[in-house]
Design a protein around this motif. Structure first.
Motif, mmCIF file in Angstrom:
data_model
loop_
_atom_site.group_PDB
_atom_site.id
_atom_site.type_symbol
_atom_site.label_atom_id
_atom_site.label_comp_id
_atom_site.label_asym_id
_atom_site.label_seq_id
_atom_site.Cartn_x
_atom_site.Cartn_y
_atom_site.Cartn_z
ATOM 1 N N SER A 232 37.755 24.433 64.487
ATOM 2 C CA SER A 232 37.201 25.631 64.757
ATOM 3 C C SER A 232 37.579 26.811 64.069
ATOM 4 O O SER A 232 38.574 26.958 63.721
ATOM 5 C CB SER A 232 37.518 26.081 66.388
ATOM 6 O OG SER A 232 37.097 25.185 67.342
ATOM 7 N N HIS A 233 36.513 27.999 63.835
ATOM 8 C CA HIS A 233 36.874 29.047 62.927
ATOM 9 C C HIS A 233 37.446 30.242 63.781
ATOM 10 O O HIS A 233 38.303 30.837 63.457
ATOM 11 C CB HIS A 233 35.588 29.460 62.390
ATOM 12 C CG HIS A 233 35.579 30.652 61.381
ATOM 13 N ND1 HIS A 233 35.829 31.892 61.923
ATOM 14 C CD2 HIS A 233 35.584 30.629 59.964
ATOM 15 C CE1 HIS A 233 35.923 32.902 60.861
ATOM 16 N NE2 HIS A 233 35.582 31.912 59.762
ATOM 17 N N GLN A 234 36.803 30.501 64.997
ATOM 18 C CA GLN A 234 37.520 31.277 65.904
ATOM 19 C C GLN A 234 37.592 32.808 65.643
ATOM 20 O O GLN A 234 38.133 33.631 66.143
ATOM 21 C CB GLN A 234 38.991 31.036 66.374
ATOM 22 C CG GLN A 234 39.287 29.680 67.143
ATOM 23 C CD GLN A 234 38.854 29.869 68.465
ATOM 24 O OE1 GLN A 234 38.157 30.858 68.753
ATOM 25 N NE2 GLN A 234 39.087 28.790 69.258
ATOM 26 N N ASP A 235 36.485 33.024 64.511
ATOM 27 C CA ASP A 235 36.457 34.372 64.339
ATOM 28 C C ASP A 235 35.060 34.626 63.627
ATOM 29 O O ASP A 235 34.738 35.274 62.664
ATOM 30 C CB ASP A 235 37.615 34.825 63.053
ATOM 31 C CG ASP A 235 37.762 36.452 63.415
ATOM 32 O OD1 ASP A 235 36.997 37.110 64.190
ATOM 33 O OD2 ASP A 235 38.262 37.107 62.232
ATOM 34 N N LEU A 236 34.118 34.078 64.453
ATOM 35 C CA LEU A 236 32.658 34.172 63.968
ATOM 36 C C LEU A 236 32.022 35.274 64.534
ATOM 37 O O LEU A 236 30.940 35.433 65.356
ATOM 38 C CB LEU A 236 31.852 32.905 64.607
ATOM 39 C CG LEU A 236 32.349 31.630 64.036
ATOM 40 C CD1 LEU A 236 31.645 30.386 64.676
ATOM 41 C CD2 LEU A 236 32.514 31.669 62.432
ATOM 42 N N SER A 237 32.311 36.603 63.964
ATOM 43 C CA SER A 237 31.572 37.931 64.140
ATOM 44 C C SER A 237 30.507 38.000 62.996
ATOM 45 O O SER A 237 30.781 37.168 61.956
ATOM 46 C CB SER A 237 32.537 39.180 63.990
ATOM 47 O OG SER A 237 33.267 39.082 62.865
#
Length: 377
Positions: A232-237
């Motif tokens: 998971s990337h966990q910063d998909l803004s």
């Protein structure tokens, strides 16, 4: 840092090496370069600065423009020097120093890293490819669904066993747990302000939902470990997602900023993207449910295309609890704003929007409770 300070500290030999890699031709020396700061909507605390370095150079008797991104990271404080902290400060540098992004499913691109430089002041300078792509003022449902499906294909490869999950100590394996504990450490508990605002309609309902979710938090975090795991990337803004073109001139998704890389449950990343888009106003609140349903369906289609054939309800559970967990940051914020509310019109509008977001988060907490019974957790 000031631009002049950065310019003086830049190792021109490293920049020349980076440019050589970019233009695929040896650049002996540079005739100077330009540098400008890059502003971001929300900057990570460990990020000391992000800059664009650019100029032109002569390759095979022709002038060629080049540019790269300089990202400076530093420890900030001791807690971020722990490899399993959700914001471990060295993580992105370690990601680029490893072959991790090279070995990932290639339907999602990541920027190339041309050099990693450790400075004497204990900062690390990353010299990265400048991603070219689309950043639209407002995400359309079509764009978001394309991103969600590609995310599903990327993560489904791991969940289906086609790609092996990485086993290195610097990838966080309990990201949501660490993030929530950080929220609780730095945000005021809503009970501090409850007495001042308890007569406001719906506040008692929101406060009760916060307490109920907090009481079950450890239970939920343990259940997430039983859900299918993936990278998971966990910063998909929006600021970290580009839609670029691949070699066949087809649309391709690219992610930057891999600082929060983790092993997490299927659905957590999609929840982060949806939740942040709501908070940053990239999804219209009056159409939030329509967007969510379309995004979730696209993500599931991506998982299926990657060969994953598991229980969709487990993905839904992880998705819902991850959105609900965002209330550990948003509810204390709105309670504090309401306690110190003035007659400021813009502030009142922001509070109204935040109230809508919090109520959505609470609704996902309720759905989580329903899923627990369906799944027999």
């Amino acid at each position: 840092m000031m631009i002049d300070t950065i310019t003086k500290k830049i190792n021109q030999n490293i920049v020349a090496e980076c440019v050589s890699k970019m233009v695929k031709s040896r650049v002996g020396s540079l005739q100077g370069f330009h540098i400008e700061p890059i502003k971001t909507i929300s900057k990570n605390f460990i990020t000391k600065g992000i800059y664009r370095i650019f100029n032109k150079t002569v390759v095979n008797h022709e002038e060629q423009a080049w540019s790269l991104i300089l990202k400076i990271i530093h420890p900030e404080n001791d807690e971020k020097n722990v490899p399993q902290h959700h914001n471990y400060w060295k993580r992105e540098a370690l990601v680029f120093q490893s072959n991790f992004l090279v070995d990932c499913p290639q339907n999602i691109r990541a920027p190339r890293c041309f050099a990693v430089e450790e400075k004497e002041d204990n900062s690390i300078w990353l010299y990265l490819e400048e991603m070219r792509g689309n950043h639209e003022p407002h995400w359309t449902e079509e764009n978001l669904c394309f991103i969600a499906k590609e995310l599903g294909k990327f993560q489904g490869a791991y969940a289906a066993g086609n790609k092996k999950l990485p086993d290195v100590p610097w990838i966080c394996k309990a990201w949501l747990s660490s993030w929530v504990k950080g929220c609780q450490q730095y945000a005021d508990h809503p009970s501090i302000y409850y007495e001042q605002i308890k007569d406001i309609p719906q506040i008692d309902h929101v406060f009760a939902a916060y307490e109920a979710l907090n009481d079950k938090l450890e239970y939920h975090l343990a259940r997430l470990k039983k859900c299918p795991q993936t990278v998971s990337h966990q910063d998909l803004s929006k600021q970290n997602i580009f839609v670029t073109k691949n070699n066949d001139d087809e649309n391709q998704v690219a992610f930057i900023d891999w600082q929060f890389l983790s092993i997490s449950a299927l659905g957590e990343d999609l929840a982060k993207m949806f939740g942040v888009a709501l908070s940053q106003g990239d999804i219209p609140l009056d159409k939030a449910k329509n967007y969510e349903e379309a995004l979730f369906q696209a993500y599931i289609e991506g998982l299926a295309e990657a060969g994953w054939k598991g229980n969709i309800q487990l993905v839904r559970y992880a998705f819902c609890i991850s959105i609900a967990a965002r209330s550990f940051w948003e509810i204390p914020k709105i309670f504090k704003l309401l306690a110190y509310k003035t007659n400021d019109t813009e502030l009142s509008r922001n509070i109204k929007q935040l109230f809508q977001i919090v109520n959505l988060q609470v609704s996902y907490a309720k759905e989580t409770d329903e899923l627990i019974h369906q799944l027999g957790f």
